[in-house]
Motif scaffolding. Structure first.
Motif, mmCIF file in Angstrom:
data_model
loop_
_atom_site.group_PDB
_atom_site.id
_atom_site.type_symbol
_atom_site.label_atom_id
_atom_site.label_comp_id
_atom_site.label_asym_id
_atom_site.label_seq_id
_atom_site.Cartn_x
_atom_site.Cartn_y
_atom_site.Cartn_z
ATOM 1 N N PRO A 156 16.468 9.228 13.159
ATOM 2 C CA PRO A 156 15.359 9.052 14.097
ATOM 3 C C PRO A 156 14.099 8.436 13.499
ATOM 4 N N TYR A 157 13.962 8.453 12.177
ATOM 5 C CA TYR A 157 12.656 8.110 11.608
ATOM 6 C C TYR A 157 12.630 6.682 11.076
ATOM 7 N N GLY A 158 11.826 5.854 11.708
ATOM 8 C CA GLY A 158 11.591 4.523 11.175
ATOM 9 C C GLY A 158 10.664 4.588 9.977
ATOM 10 N N SER A 159 10.621 3.485 9.221
ATOM 11 C CA SER A 159 9.791 3.459 8.019
ATOM 12 C C SER A 159 8.774 2.340 8.034
ATOM 13 N N ARG A 160 8.699 1.599 9.117
ATOM 14 C CA ARG A 160 7.667 0.566 9.194
ATOM 15 C C ARG A 160 6.311 1.258 9.260
ATOM 16 N N VAL A 161 5.386 0.797 8.465
ATOM 17 C CA VAL A 161 4.045 1.378 8.443
ATOM 18 C C VAL A 161 3.153 0.411 9.213
ATOM 19 N N SER A 162 2.760 0.785 10.401
ATOM 20 C CA SER A 162 1.961 -0.096 11.256
ATOM 21 C C SER A 162 0.535 0.417 11.301
ATOM 22 N N VAL A 163 -0.380 -0.369 10.772
ATOM 23 C CA VAL A 163 -1.759 0.087 10.652
ATOM 24 C C VAL A 163 -2.714 -1.049 10.958
ATOM 25 N N THR A 164 -3.965 -0.687 11.107
ATOM 26 C CA THR A 164 -5.022 -1.659 11.349
ATOM 27 C C THR A 164 -5.824 -1.839 10.071
ATOM 28 N N SER A 165 -6.231 -3.070 9.840
ATOM 29 C CA SER A 165 -7.014 -3.367 8.643
ATOM 30 C C SER A 165 -8.200 -2.406 8.539
ATOM 31 N N GLY A 166 -8.390 -1.826 7.390
ATOM 32 C CA GLY A 166 -9.492 -0.903 7.168
ATOM 33 C C GLY A 166 -9.122 0.555 7.333
ATOM 34 N N GLN A 167 -7.975 0.825 7.937
ATOM 35 C CA GLN A 167 -7.568 2.221 8.085
ATOM 36 C C GLN A 167 -7.155 2.812 6.741
ATOM 37 N N ARG A 168 -7.405 4.098 6.602
ATOM 38 C CA ARG A 168 -6.967 4.810 5.398
ATOM 39 C C ARG A 168 -5.540 5.308 5.629
ATOM 40 N N VAL A 169 -4.653 4.879 4.782
ATOM 41 C CA VAL A 169 -3.237 5.150 4.985
ATOM 42 C C VAL A 169 -2.757 6.134 3.924
ATOM 43 N N LEU A 170 -2.171 7.225 4.375
ATOM 44 C CA LEU A 170 -1.582 8.217 3.479
ATOM 45 C C LEU A 170 -0.072 8.040 3.526
ATOM 46 N N LEU A 171 0.491 7.569 2.413
ATOM 47 C CA LEU A 171 1.945 7.471 2.307
ATOM 48 C C LEU A 171 2.429 8.654 1.495
ATOM 49 N N ARG A 172 3.360 9.379 2.058
ATOM 50 C CA ARG A 172 3.894 10.558 1.388
ATOM 51 C C ARG A 172 5.352 10.268 1.077
ATOM 52 N N ILE A 173 5.616 9.998 -0.200
ATOM 53 C CA ILE A 173 6.952 9.586 -0.601
ATOM 54 C C ILE A 173 7.603 10.734 -1.344
#
Lengths: 401, 312
Positions: B207-224
């Motif tokens: 069920p879980y996609g992995s595309r990270v879709s964000v807007t420029s300037g957003q703070r993105v937390l990737l938890r690997i």
């Protein structure tokens, strides 16, 4: 400054100490030259605008990615565009970044491309293929970029640094060691146009700067290895600050350590280990050089209480630390006194020059210090401590740029 | 406070590029739902009493354990006293309740402790996210990975669970026959191989996609978090994230900032890293395993452990 660097992507052969000759793909710095491994060193200054043009002569498209750089653009003749993944008409990814096509591809892209980026920050970085990288990087399409800090001045000790004044990264001498692995069967498959089966990847050779031991210890530009121009011997005098830059050019992680000594890691992937005034550098014995990563270290050899009035550099070395094996050679001087020579075991040849003290640096995955199973070999070199005043004042890395 | 989760261990099939259906064993989030790879994300507040009720629809014992959490496994022994499982088993057809009280925020694996060399490879793993005190899913101003003062404020969070699949091993284990030598040809993020990683979230077993879709300037937390058996080297192109936590220990706390920037992150089996970056200019940025023999499907590039960070 604007730096214009031209690379050609082509093929060639490298030499392995067991007599094998391995077909490679690689970069070179002039048209018509054979490929070298690793690619030419690129040395630029922080703030430089770096234009890297490649001309492809391979039978397939190729490209260059610059991990750790930002704002990279690519120009295939119609002006620079932000570099990014490339897809075919069906939406299938064909390259991690804009590419130079193979020459003569009907309807294809030109076989040349120019990448441009501003070297925003100092450090050690990798450049490598972003097209069929599972094949092209293994074949040898990788190299390193050194970015000097903006205040770099080799004439001023406080400004002869890896990351700038007051970053605790001053050095007297620097060395770059790019490690990788070679699966000769895969290289032969490419040479003969057979299927390239990465799942069968089984390296038999392990390299530092494209060479396997004992060739690692030979000098830069040794004549019998025209396509492996960079030596991997680390040489210094007592109490000097030695900057050692490791880069992982292969696809496996390699735990490297120098016998009996520890290095201080000052930066990872070109990022200084310092937050504000907090120095986050740390000492490490075995440095796990991860694939595609870089580790900058500063190291000073002072022996076990060595000083000029107490010239014994160390305990008597164990023979197994000296490269004395079936090969019948050693780097040991035969004497524990720096600058003096003594007896070596009967039948053993010493390559020691002026009584310098050698200790091994190698991958502690011990099968990697062989050449196809024969010890000594592979991912191994020496750190050589020369008597004070015998090494001269060279000690910085030159490169394209 | 108490939070209850129910998991069902089941068989299922997943789809990988270039393969037929690949049998696997996974956790389902409902009695009627499909086994999932990875299992359902469990999200709990710090210091909650968490009860996980596992129902075993498989034909052999399974278990679940929570590495990195305040949880003491109870090793199981057979009638002869021989060790058989890291944690209390759930018998075939039965159910068992596992209880823990997560004392610190972060991202943690849950996985089988019974014949894990088979059962984890076959897919019996998932992720539990423990939210720090004060976290309110409805109030973005409270979104941090580790609470105030840890530098982990974010706008967009994405969990990426890495692993490998040996399809031959799966076929043989599903058939109950002796296992082949482990030689994975498929490398997965959130149970999918590229290009399927870039597809959206969906129903079904992956069920879980992995595309990270964000807007420029957003703070993105990737938890690997690495549920596989192999260490991987997660490489970013055009982005250099800052490592904010390893194995859910924040690197900035009590005024000491030990966080660091790194472009390619070695993530060992069972380890996790929390990475933070500010989304750069619009464009596509590749994220892939720099173990380049894991960025393939079988022998073909591109594939495997690779996805896209899409900035608009």
């Amino acid at each position: 400054m604007i730096r214009n660097i031209n690379l050609w992507v082509t093929d060639g052969y490298i030499s392995i100490p067991d007599g094998n000759s391995i077909y490679i793909w690689g970069y070179t710095d002039a048209a018509g030259k054979r490929a070298q491994v690793p690619g030419p060193r690129i040395v630029v200054n922080q703030g430089d605008v770096v234009n890297i043009s490649i001309t492809n002569t391979l039978p397939e498209a190729t490209s260059v990615v610059f991990p750790g750089q930002s704002g990279v653009t690519a120009d295939t003749g119609s002006g620079p565009q932000p570099a990014g993944p490339k897809y075919d008409g069906g939406g299938n990814l064909v390259s991690l970044t804009d590419f130079a096509d193979y020459p003569g591809n009907p309807g294809g892209n030109p076989p040349t491309i120019t990448y441009t980026f501003t070297a925003h920050r100092p450090g050690t970085f990798i450049y490598e293929s972003g097209t069929n990288p599972h094949k092209q990087v293994q074949m040898g399409l990788y190299g390193a970029i050194i970015v000097r800090p903006s205040d770099y001045d080799p004439a001023v000790p406080a400004k002869k640094t890896a990351y700038g004044e007051n970053t605790h990264t001053e050095f007297d001498r620097e060395y770059l060691v790019v490690v990788s692995e070679i699966d000769p069967v895969l290289h032969q498959a490419v040479e003969q146009g057979k299927d390239y089966k990465i799942r069968d990847f089984l390296p038999r050779y392990w390299t530092m700067n494209g060479r396997s031991a004992p060739d690692t210890m030979n000098s830069d530009n040794a004549g019998y290895m025209p396509n492996q121009p960079y030596g991997a011997m680390i040489m210094a005098e007592p109490d000097e600050k030695v900057l050692i830059r490791y880069a992982g050019g292969g696809i496996e992680n390699h735990p490297l350590h120098p016998h009996g000594n520890h290095t201080r890691i000052v930066a990872l992937d070109g990022s200084l280990l310092k937050n504000g005034t907090e120095d986050l550098s740390y000492k490490k014995f075995t440095v796990l050089v991860g694939a595609g990563q870089t580790y900058d270290q500063v190291f000073t050899w002072s022996g076990l209480g060595y000083n000029p009035s107490n010239p014994i550099p160390t305990v008597m070395p164990n023979l197994r630390n000296l490269g004395v094996g079936d090969a019948g050679w050693t780097m040991w001087s035969g004497s524990p006194y720096l600058g003096e020579k003594g007896d070596v075991p009967v039948g053993v040849t010493s390559f020691n020059q002026v009584g310098e003290y050698h200790f091994m640096v190698h991958s502690h995955e011990e099968m990697q210090i062989t050449n196809w199973g024969e010890f000594p070999g592979g991912m191994m070199t020496m750190i050589a401590i020369f008597p004070t005043g015998t090494l001269g004042d060279a000690g910085t890395i030159e490169g394209l740029g | 406070m108490a939070t209850n989760f129910s998991l069902w261990a089941k068989t299922g099939n997943i789809s990988l590029p270039g393969t037929g259906p690949v049998p696997f064993w996974g956790f389902a989030g409902s009695a009627a739902g499909p086994a999932q790879l990875p299992g359902p994300h469990m999200e709990v507040p710090q210091n909650d009493n968490v009860q996980v009720i596992l129902t075993n629809d498989l034909g052999f014992p399974v278990s679940v354990m929570f590495p990195g959490q305040e949880f003491t496994p109870q090793p199981a022994r057979d009638s002869g006293g021989l060790f058989v499982s890291y944690n209390s088993e759930t018998a075939p057809g039965g159910a068992f309740s596992y209880n823990l009280t997560p004392g610190r925020p972060g991202i943690f694996l849950y996985e089988s402790g019974t014949s894990p060399e088979k059962q984890v490879q076959m897919g019996l793993y998932g992720v539990m996210v423990v939210r720090p005190a004060g976290f309110d899913p409805g109030n973005p101003a409270t979104w941090t990975a580790y609470g105030p003062g840890t530098g982990t404020e974010y706008d967009v969070e994405k969990i990426l669970v890495t692993g490998e699949i040996d399809t031959n091993l799966h076929q043989e284990l599903a058939a109950g026959s002796p296992a082949a030598e482990f030689n994975p040809g498929h490398f997965i993020i959130n149970g999918r191989s590229y290009p399927d990683t870039t597809d959206p979230d969906s129903g079904g077993g992956q069920p879980y996609g992995s595309r990270v879709s964000v807007t420029s300037g957003q703070r993105v937390l990737l938890r690997i978090i690495n549920a596989g058996f192999i260490n991987h080297n997660i490489r970013f192109l055009g982005i250099t994230p800052r490592v904010m936590a390893g194995d859910s220990w924040p690197l900035l706390s009590a005024g000491l900032d030990k966080s660091y920037e790194k472009n390619t992150i070695t993530i060992g089996s069972g380890q996790s890293y929390d990475l933070l970056f500010t989304a750069p200019a619009a464009g596509q940025y590749m994220l892939y395993d720099r173990n380049l023999n894991c960025s393939v499907n079988d022998n073909t590039f591109p594939g495997g452990m690779m996805t896209v960070i899409e900035v608009v």
